[in-house]
Enzyme design. Structure first.
Site, PDB file in Angstrom:
ATOM      1  N   GLU A   1       0.844  -1.203  -0.088  1.00 42.18           N
ATOM      2  CA  GLU A   1       0.046  -0.062   0.096  1.00 42.18           C
ATOM      3  C   GLU A   1       1.011   1.036   0.061  1.00 42.18           C
ATOM      4  O   GLU A   1       1.996   1.232   0.639  1.00 42.18           O
ATOM      5  CB  GLU A   1      -0.800  -0.130   1.413  1.00 42.18           C
ATOM      6  CG  GLU A   1      -1.996  -1.113   1.307  1.00 42.18           C
ATOM      7  CD  GLU A   1      -2.918  -0.805   2.547  1.00 42.18           C
ATOM      8  OE1 GLU A   1      -3.796  -1.661   2.337  1.00 42.18           O
ATOM      9  OE2 GLU A   1      -2.552  -0.138   3.381  1.00 42.18           O
TER      10      GLU A   1
ATOM     11  N   LYS B   1       2.552   4.519   1.615  1.00 41.92           N
ATOM     12  CA  LYS B   1       2.481   4.819   2.842  1.00 41.92           C
ATOM     13  C   LYS B   1       2.214   6.666   2.766  1.00 41.92           C
ATOM     14  O   LYS B   1       3.200   7.275   1.970  1.00 41.92           O
ATOM     15  CB  LYS B   1       3.784   4.407   3.371  1.00 41.92           C
ATOM     16  CG  LYS B   1       3.885   4.966   4.774  1.00 41.92           C
ATOM     17  CD  LYS B   1       5.338   4.434   5.442  1.00 41.92           C
ATOM     18  CE  LYS B   1       5.225   4.665   6.734  1.00 41.92           C
ATOM     19  NZ  LYS B   1       5.079   5.831   7.390  1.00 41.92           N
TER      20      LYS B   1
ATOM     21  N   ARG C   1      -1.881   9.817  11.613  1.00 42.37           N
ATOM     22  CA  ARG C   1      -3.033   8.619  11.724  1.00 42.37           C
ATOM     23  C   ARG C   1      -4.261   9.019  12.293  1.00 42.37           C
ATOM     24  O   ARG C   1      -4.276   9.604  13.545  1.00 42.37           O
ATOM     25  CB  ARG C   1      -2.226   7.816  12.338  1.00 42.37           C
ATOM     26  CG  ARG C   1      -3.215   6.101  12.458  1.00 42.37           C
ATOM     27  CD  ARG C   1      -2.066   5.212  12.354  1.00 42.37           C
ATOM     28  NE  ARG C   1      -3.024   3.866  12.368  1.00 42.37           N
ATOM     29  CZ  ARG C   1      -2.333   2.852  12.355  1.00 42.37           C
ATOM     30  NH1 ARG C   1      -1.129   2.769  12.606  1.00 42.37           N
ATOM     31  NH2 ARG C   1      -3.096   1.471  12.161  1.00 42.37           N
TER      32      ARG C   1
ATOM     33  N   ARG D   1      -3.183   9.079  16.640  1.00 45.15           N
ATOM     34  CA  ARG D   1      -2.546   7.886  17.086  1.00 45.15           C
ATOM     35  C   ARG D   1      -2.235   7.816  18.526  1.00 45.15           C
ATOM     36  O   ARG D   1      -2.221   6.588  18.987  1.00 45.15           O
ATOM     37  CB  ARG D   1      -1.038   8.129  16.322  1.00 45.15           C
ATOM     38  CG  ARG D   1      -0.128   7.101  16.517  1.00 45.15           C
ATOM     39  CD  ARG D   1       1.108   7.383  16.032  1.00 45.15           C
ATOM     40  NE  ARG D   1       2.117   6.205  16.720  1.00 45.15           N
ATOM     41  CZ  ARG D   1       2.922   5.766  16.294  1.00 45.15           C
ATOM     42  NH1 ARG D   1       3.102   5.448  14.939  1.00 45.15           N
ATOM     43  NH2 ARG D   1       3.670   4.715  16.996  1.00 45.15           N
TER      44      ARG D   1
ATOM     45  N   PHE E   1      -6.982   2.829   5.354  1.00 43.30           N
ATOM     46  CA  PHE E   1      -6.402   1.470   4.950  1.00 43.30           C
ATOM     47  C   PHE E   1      -6.969   0.336   5.750  1.00 43.30           C
ATOM     48  O   PHE E   1      -6.476  -0.738   5.677  1.00 43.30           O
ATOM     49  CB  PHE E   1      -4.910   1.715   4.958  1.00 43.30           C
ATOM     50  CG  PHE E   1      -4.313   2.444   6.501  1.00 43.30           C
ATOM     51  CD1 PHE E   1      -4.459   1.574   7.688  1.00 43.30           C
ATOM     52  CD2 PHE E   1      -3.747   3.738   6.289  1.00 43.30           C
ATOM     53  CE1 PHE E   1      -3.928   2.037   8.675  1.00 43.30           C
ATOM     54  CE2 PHE E   1      -3.281   4.163   7.454  1.00 43.30           C
ATOM     55  CZ  PHE E   1      -3.389   3.559   8.546  1.00 43.30           C
TER      56      PHE E   1
ATOM     57  N   ARG F   1       3.073  -4.509  17.229  1.00 43.09           N
ATOM     58  CA  ARG F   1       3.986  -4.089  16.182  1.00 43.09           C
ATOM     59  C   ARG F   1       4.592  -5.499  15.505  1.00 43.09           C
ATOM     60  O   ARG F   1       5.474  -6.093  16.372  1.00 43.09           O
ATOM     61  CB  ARG F   1       5.146  -3.324  16.733  1.00 43.09           C
ATOM     62  CG  ARG F   1       5.819  -2.635  15.656  1.00 43.09           C
ATOM     63  CD  ARG F   1       6.986  -1.865  16.281  1.00 43.09           C
ATOM     64  NE  ARG F   1       6.780  -0.403  16.707  1.00 43.09           N
ATOM     65  CZ  ARG F   1       6.583   0.585  15.912  1.00 43.09           C
ATOM     66  NH1 ARG F   1       6.663   0.702  14.716  1.00 43.09           N
ATOM     67  NH2 ARG F   1       6.285   1.737  16.654  1.00 43.09           N
TER      68      ARG F   1
ATOM     69  N   LYS G   1       6.939  -1.710   6.880  1.00 44.51           N
ATOM     70  CA  LYS G   1       7.125  -0.518   6.174  1.00 44.51           C
ATOM     71  C   LYS G   1       8.505  -0.278   5.497  1.00 44.51           C
ATOM     72  O   LYS G   1       9.325  -0.909   6.014  1.00 44.51           O
ATOM     73  CB  LYS G   1       7.024   0.987   7.144  1.00 44.51           C
ATOM     74  CG  LYS G   1       7.936   0.937   8.205  1.00 44.51           C
ATOM     75  CD  LYS G   1       7.676   2.109   9.089  1.00 44.51           C
ATOM     76  CE  LYS G   1       8.680   2.138  10.174  1.00 44.51           C
ATOM     77  NZ  LYS G   1       8.405   3.235  11.090  1.00 44.51           N
TER      78      LYS G   1
HETATM   79  P1  ATP Z   1       6.625   6.808  10.812  1.00 47.38           P
HETATM   80  O1  ATP Z   1       7.497   7.438  11.833  1.00 47.38           O
HETATM   81  O2  ATP Z   1       7.694   5.780   9.840  1.00 47.38           O
HETATM   82  O3  ATP Z   1       5.753   7.465  10.004  1.00 47.38           O
HETATM   83  P2  ATP Z   1       5.500   5.604  13.058  1.00 47.38           P
HETATM   84  O4  ATP Z   1       6.555   5.255  13.879  1.00 47.38           O
HETATM   85  O5  ATP Z   1       4.634   6.846  13.077  1.00 47.38           O
HETATM   86  O6  ATP Z   1       6.100   5.512  11.615  1.00 47.38           O
HETATM   87  P3  ATP Z   1       4.970   3.179  12.375  1.00 47.38           P
HETATM   88  O7  ATP Z   1       4.016   1.869  12.832  1.00 47.38           O
HETATM   89  O8  ATP Z   1       6.187   2.675  12.416  1.00 47.38           O
HETATM   90  O9  ATP Z   1       4.761   4.672  12.811  1.00 47.38           O
HETATM   91  O10 ATP Z   1       4.599   3.290  10.818  1.00 47.38           O
HETATM   92  C1  ATP Z   1       3.033   3.204  10.439  1.00 47.38           C
HETATM   93  C2  ATP Z   1       2.630   4.609  10.221  1.00 47.38           C
HETATM   94  O11 ATP Z   1       2.328   4.868   8.981  1.00 47.38           O
HETATM   95  C3  ATP Z   1       1.326   4.552  10.760  1.00 47.38           C
HETATM   96  O12 ATP Z   1       1.070   4.837  11.911  1.00 47.38           O
HETATM   97  C4  ATP Z   1       0.335   5.269   9.828  1.00 47.38           C
HETATM   98  O13 ATP Z   1       0.366   6.754  10.426  1.00 47.38           O
HETATM   99  C5  ATP Z   1       0.891   5.646   8.631  1.00 47.38           C
HETATM  100  N1  ATP Z   1       0.708   5.001   7.184  1.00 47.38           N
HETATM  101  C6  ATP Z   1       0.526   5.578   6.073  1.00 47.38           C
HETATM  102  N2  ATP Z   1      -0.031   4.859   5.331  1.00 47.38           N
HETATM  103  C7  ATP Z   1      -0.191   3.718   6.023  1.00 47.38           C
HETATM  104  C8  ATP Z   1      -0.733   2.357   5.317  1.00 47.38           C
HETATM  105  N3  ATP Z   1      -1.328   2.385   4.258  1.00 47.38           N
HETATM  106  N4  ATP Z   1      -0.854   1.562   6.295  1.00 47.38           N
HETATM  107  C9  ATP Z   1      -0.653   1.622   7.504  1.00 47.38           C
HETATM  108  N5  ATP Z   1       0.120   2.798   7.765  1.00 47.38           N
HETATM  109  C10 ATP Z   1       0.124   3.907   7.286  1.00 47.38           C
END
Ligand code: ATP
Length: 579
Positions: free
Chosen positions: A246, A248, A253, A268, A338, A415, A421
């Site tokens: 998907e 990103k 969030r 989030r 998503f 997690r 990712k």
């Molecule tokens: P990052 O700092 O890399 O954005 P994070 O530490 O905030 O990541 P992670 O769980 O590592 O959080 O990365 C997932 C985040 O990516 C999710 O919290 C969401 O906000 C974002 N995201 C964007 N597109 C998508 C998608 N298609 N599916 C899931 N998460 C997505």
């Protein structure tokens, strides 16, 4: 339960450096609470007066807290501010300045009632009401009670107790063993209300907790992603023959709850951000074709003229109290969904990702205002790479790869390897930045005199519920970042090593901080270290460290427990060695 009982437990919690002792103290406290009290005790321990997501926000802030202390002490706010500068903590200020004998006794319920009234006060004259309400409570309290009342009001409780520690204490108090602990965590993950879980456990036992289910307007803790060192590892790690890849999005969030016309949006960190996104509220109300639904997705700033996504920083300009609608007009947000977690009264958490996705597409139809994340389904690495490169070209930050296996359930709060990712490479060795928690700092010298020269950063060890150091960081800060450091960190200052923070003597900093502030850090690679305690191996006397750390930005939206985990750092280290 007397509030004094709570205050004396808090004093002991602050004095201990042992997590086990912390759990034992909390377990004793919780065991002595009635069903009504246990809810409040849980919130207070975490420095809140309601579940983190509720709108019951004290909204007092430093100035009103200072004014209330001044009123109770019969002095002027300037003297309170001066004492706060000196002592760095409103709790200590209240103890020092309010000399009148306690007018109490206060119960836990009295304090909660008082603080809730303060929280509810709104509109003209509400600041005055909040101030006098808090001053009344302070006047009734004893000195130790004043300390914690002021900290609660100023939003600076910071006992060093995280939600996982509190769940352990609940298990010890009511189950006597760790056997039921996963059920408590699951109930918490899907309800995000530790008070509710505690009360249910107290009244109905483990069976009651196991019956807790998804409900509207109560956020579900979001499922998170893992990371790998090489794109070629993704398929094997996820382990299903085909995966979905998907887009990103680099936005915020958002979990959207639709209950007829009533829409609630959670961030989030599970705070209610409904007021911030009136456009997304409208879209959810009109475009989601189900009476009730819970969607998971990302709010993204979108330039309709050029058809491109705008950076995260642009969207963050919408984080504001005033002129919300006006700025929403200037920076329109679009919602890329998503996942679907609930629809028409039914939870979808235990359905596979392909089932949830199919239902998501049905529920959303073809309206552009909210659309499902674009994606492909593939079984080979070339497919992932091509889609990833196309995403980067479109200005996205990468892709999220998702398992399509039968058991690809939505695992709230977890997690795991089901979601991985893959982002633009920042540096060789590490394919992503780390989010670390500041636990200490050294005094600045020369040009940095008057601020900190470097900060000591830690990762979160989820298994042991500890913060373990990974690096000292002094680069990447702009001059403004640097001069702002003392202010940013002031509320978390501690005069000794806080509980749950593991530091080797060689790395002991000049100043300690309770784990509170999260920073995003870029680094070159992970190496073994005799100094840092991340994944500490007591036999080999070695931990893991990040080399060449650079400050990227503050991650205020993350709680310390949402920082990069020690296990993730260990995984990066292992994979680096395989390359
Ligand atoms: P990052 O700092 O890399 O954005 P994070 O530490 O905030 O990541 P992670 O769980 O590592 O959080 O990365 C997932 C985040 O990516 C999710 O919290 C969401 O906000 C974002 N995201 C964007 N597109 C998508 C998608 N298609 N599916 C899931 N998460 C997505």
């Amino acid at each position: 339960m007397k509030f004094a009982t709570l205050a004396s437990c808090f004093e002991r919690l602050e004095a201990t450096s042992s997590r086990n002792e912390m759990i034992a103290l909390l377990a004793r406290l919780l065991a002595g609470a009635s069903p009504d009290e246990i809810v409040i005790v849980c919130y207070f321990v975490l420095g809140e007066i309601g579940p983190g997501y509720s709108e019951v926000n004290l909204g007092i802030g430093d100035r009103t807290t200072a004014a209330a202390i001044a009123l109770a002490a019969g002095t002027d706010p300037a003297s309170v501010e001066a004492a706060a500068q000196e002592l760095g903590d409103y709790g200590d200020v209240a103890v020092r300045l309010i000399e009148t004998p306690a007018g109490g006794p206060l119960s836990v319920a009295d304090v909660h009632r008082g603080l809730s009234e303060i929280a509810r006060a709104a509109g003209p004259g509400s600041i005055e009401e909040k101030k006098s309400g808090l001053a009344r409570l302070l006047a009734a309290a004893t000195p130790p009670e004043r300390r914690y009342l002021s900290r609660l009001a100023a939003g600076e409780m910071r006992l060093g107790v995280g939600d996982m520690t509190l769940l352990d204490a609940l298990a010890e108090a009511f189950l006597g063993s760790k056997a039921g602990r996963p059920s408590l965590e699951h109930a918490y993950n899907i309800s995000s209300d530790i008070g509710h879980v505690a009360r249910t456990l107290r009244e109905e036992g483990l069976a009651g907790v196991q019956a807790i289910s998804v409900s509207l307007h109560r956020p579900i803790r979001p499922m998170l992603t893992q990371r790998v060192a090489r794109i070629s590892e993704i398929l094997e790690r996820i382990g299903s023959p085909v995966i979905a890849v998907e887009e990103k999005y680099d936005g915020e969030r958002i979990q959207a709850h639709k209950d007829g016309d009533d829409v609630t949006l959670f961030s989030r960190r599970l705070t209610d951000v409904t007021h911030q996104y009136p456009d997304i509220v409208r879209h959810v109300r009109h475009c989601v074709m189900a009476d009730t639904a819970i969607l998971d997705g990302e709010a993204v700033a979108f330039d309709h003229e050029t058809g491109t996504y705008l950076p995260f920083q642009t969207l963050m300009r919408r984080r504001r109290k005033y002129r919300v609608r006006e700025v929403a007009g200037e920076i329109p947000a679009t919602y890329r969904a998503f996942d679907l977690l609930y629809a028409n009264g039914e939870s979808y958490l235990s359905r596979s990702y392909p089932d949830r996705r199919a239902r998501l597409e049905e529920v959303l139809g073809r309206d552009k205002r909210i659309s499902p994340a674009d994606r492909i389904v593939t079984g080979d690495t070339d497919g992932i790479t091509e889609f990833y490169l196309a995403c980067i070209e479109r200005g996205l930050e990468g892709v999220v790869c998702k398992s399509c296996a039968q058991d690809s359930f939505y695992r709230a709060g977890a997690r795991e390897w089901q979601w991985i990712k893959w982002k633009r490479d920042y540096a060789p060795g590490i394919s992503d930045t780390l989010d670390l928690v500041i636990v200490g700092a050294n005094a600045g010298r020369g040009r940095r005199a008057g601020t900190y020269g470097s900060v000591l950063c830690a990762a979160y060890n989820h298994e042991e519920d500890l913060f373990q150091t990974v690096c000292g960081m002094g680069t990447g800060f702009s001059d403004v970042d640097l001069s702002d450091l003392p202010r940013r960190l002031a509320g978390a200052r501690k005069d000794r090593q806080p509980a749950r923070v593991m530091v080797n003597p060689q790395a002991a900093p000049d100043f300690w901080f309770a784990p509170a502030r999260v920073v995003e850090v870029l680094g070159l690679e992970i190496t073994e270290s005799p100094v840092h305690t991340c994944n500490w191996d007591p036999e080999r006397r070695r931990g893991l460290a990040l080399r060449f750390p650079r400050f990227v930005r503050w991650r205020d939206e993350k709680s310390p427990e949402q920082a990069t985990t020690a296990a993730e750092i260990a995984a990066i280290f292992r994979r680096q060695r395989e390359v």
